[in-house]
Design a protein around this motif. Sequence first.
Motif, PDB file in Angstrom:
ATOM      1  N   MET A 201      78.034  81.883  47.807  1.00 53.04           N
ATOM      2  CA  MET A 201      79.294  82.508  47.520  1.00 53.04           C
ATOM      3  C   MET A 201      79.237  83.511  46.312  1.00 53.04           C
ATOM      4  O   MET A 201      79.742  84.615  46.418  1.00 53.04           O
ATOM      5  CB  MET A 201      80.067  81.354  47.549  1.00 53.04           C
ATOM      6  CG  MET A 201      81.496  81.624  47.357  1.00 53.04           C
ATOM      7  SD  MET A 201      82.099  82.055  49.189  1.00 53.04           S
ATOM      8  CE  MET A 201      83.659  81.977  48.982  1.00 53.04           C
ATOM      9  N   LYS A 202      78.501  83.175  45.572  1.00 56.97           N
ATOM     10  CA  LYS A 202      78.529  83.652  44.233  1.00 56.97           C
ATOM     11  C   LYS A 202      77.785  84.999  44.615  1.00 56.97           C
ATOM     12  O   LYS A 202      78.070  86.037  43.836  1.00 56.97           O
ATOM     13  CB  LYS A 202      77.840  83.070  42.928  1.00 56.97           C
ATOM     14  CG  LYS A 202      78.735  81.859  42.433  1.00 56.97           C
ATOM     15  CD  LYS A 202      78.026  81.142  41.230  1.00 56.97           C
ATOM     16  CE  LYS A 202      78.847  80.265  40.656  1.00 56.97           C
ATOM     17  NZ  LYS A 202      77.997  79.591  39.417  1.00 56.97           N
ATOM     18  N   SER A 203      76.690  85.022  45.258  1.00 50.04           N
ATOM     19  CA  SER A 203      75.751  86.255  45.637  1.00 50.04           C
ATOM     20  C   SER A 203      76.757  87.271  46.431  1.00 50.04           C
ATOM     21  O   SER A 203      76.857  88.462  46.342  1.00 50.04           O
ATOM     22  CB  SER A 203      74.857  85.920  46.281  1.00 50.04           C
ATOM     23  OG  SER A 203      74.951  85.474  47.644  1.00 50.04           O
ATOM     24  N   ILE A 204      77.788  86.648  47.262  1.00 47.38           N
ATOM     25  CA  ILE A 204      78.480  87.641  48.201  1.00 47.38           C
ATOM     26  C   ILE A 204      79.800  88.246  47.040  1.00 47.38           C
ATOM     27  O   ILE A 204      80.045  89.434  47.184  1.00 47.38           O
ATOM     28  CB  ILE A 204      79.242  86.863  49.202  1.00 47.38           C
ATOM     29  CG1 ILE A 204      78.374  86.428  50.291  1.00 47.38           C
ATOM     30  CG2 ILE A 204      80.344  87.657  49.795  1.00 47.38           C
ATOM     31  CD1 ILE A 204      78.845  85.381  51.252  1.00 47.38           C
ATOM     32  N   LYS A 205      80.265  87.611  46.209  1.00 47.18           N
ATOM     33  CA  LYS A 205      81.212  87.966  45.176  1.00 47.18           C
ATOM     34  C   LYS A 205      80.363  89.050  44.304  1.00 47.18           C
ATOM     35  O   LYS A 205      80.884  90.379  44.211  1.00 47.18           O
ATOM     36  CB  LYS A 205      81.637  86.999  44.464  1.00 47.18           C
ATOM     37  CG  LYS A 205      82.738  85.929  44.816  1.00 47.18           C
ATOM     38  CD  LYS A 205      83.124  84.915  43.821  1.00 47.18           C
ATOM     39  CE  LYS A 205      84.316  84.142  44.742  1.00 47.18           C
ATOM     40  NZ  LYS A 205      84.520  83.096  43.632  1.00 47.18           N
ATOM     41  N   LEU A 206      79.221  88.927  43.742  1.00 43.50           N
ATOM     42  CA  LEU A 206      78.395  89.751  43.004  1.00 43.50           C
ATOM     43  C   LEU A 206      78.146  91.180  43.957  1.00 43.50           C
ATOM     44  O   LEU A 206      78.278  92.208  43.255  1.00 43.50           O
ATOM     45  CB  LEU A 206      77.212  89.217  42.375  1.00 43.50           C
ATOM     46  CG  LEU A 206      77.248  88.111  41.456  1.00 43.50           C
ATOM     47  CD1 LEU A 206      75.987  87.699  41.155  1.00 43.50           C
ATOM     48  CD2 LEU A 206      77.840  88.982  40.292  1.00 43.50           C
ATOM     49  N   PHE A 207      77.804  90.825  45.014  1.00 43.50           N
ATOM     50  CA  PHE A 207      77.633  92.291  45.948  1.00 43.50           C
ATOM     51  C   PHE A 207      79.028  92.930  46.091  1.00 43.50           C
ATOM     52  O   PHE A 207      78.746  94.272  46.083  1.00 43.50           O
ATOM     53  CB  PHE A 207      77.247  91.513  47.432  1.00 43.50           C
ATOM     54  CG  PHE A 207      77.151  92.784  48.233  1.00 43.50           C
ATOM     55  CD1 PHE A 207      76.019  93.491  48.343  1.00 43.50           C
ATOM     56  CD2 PHE A 207      77.710  92.808  49.227  1.00 43.50           C
ATOM     57  CE1 PHE A 207      75.854  94.346  49.006  1.00 43.50           C
ATOM     58  CE2 PHE A 207      77.718  93.940  50.115  1.00 43.50           C
ATOM     59  CZ  PHE A 207      76.670  94.646  50.184  1.00 43.50           C
ATOM     60  N   PHE A 208      80.236  92.408  46.404  1.00 46.73           N
ATOM     61  CA  PHE A 208      81.389  93.110  46.484  1.00 46.73           C
ATOM     62  C   PHE A 208      81.937  93.769  45.139  1.00 46.73           C
ATOM     63  O   PHE A 208      82.122  94.890  45.226  1.00 46.73           O
ATOM     64  CB  PHE A 208      82.425  92.179  46.983  1.00 46.73           C
ATOM     65  CG  PHE A 208      82.615  91.965  48.368  1.00 46.73           C
ATOM     66  CD1 PHE A 208      82.384  93.266  49.499  1.00 46.73           C
ATOM     67  CD2 PHE A 208      82.232  90.467  48.928  1.00 46.73           C
ATOM     68  CE1 PHE A 208      82.448  92.853  50.716  1.00 46.73           C
ATOM     69  CE2 PHE A 208      82.357  90.503  50.354  1.00 46.73           C
ATOM     70  CZ  PHE A 208      82.435  91.480  51.236  1.00 46.73           C
TER      71      PHE A 208
END
Length: 153
Positions: A1-8
């Motif tokens: 989930m953190k990686s998706i937030k960082l990606f956005f």
Amino acid sequence: MKSIKLFFIALITFSCLSVAAQDKAEKPEKKEKIKVEKPYMVHDRSSKVNRVDIRKDLKGVENVIQIDATNASGGANLASTDKSLATAAISSVNVISGNYNQTRELAKTARGMSMQLLDVVFPCRIRVNISDQYADIEIKEPGFWKISLGITN
């Protein structure tokens, strides 16, 4: 989930930076002002030549200069003296630069006259003598030109 937030967050940051870069690239730079040179020039005129109007007739296809000379105060009888003022007569046209082949007188009126210079080679600089007055005019580009000269006596 953190990686998706960082990606956005990274995607939003890159899109903002690219929009800012486009805004800077689209701004027009200051253009230098270019002074437009007229295709004619009045070099000199005598003190009684009160009007020199030079126009290019866009409908004309020949290289012609038409000269119209008028006396702004002449042509009518004066009530107090019963003398008629002199008309504006073109006495001579002297070529300083350029050339023309032929002259044609168009009209004479009580106030002045009209004549044409035919087959003009441009640039052409002429000195028009009207009675005891003069105008020194240069026309730089080819075409059908009309010069209106007004004198006062």
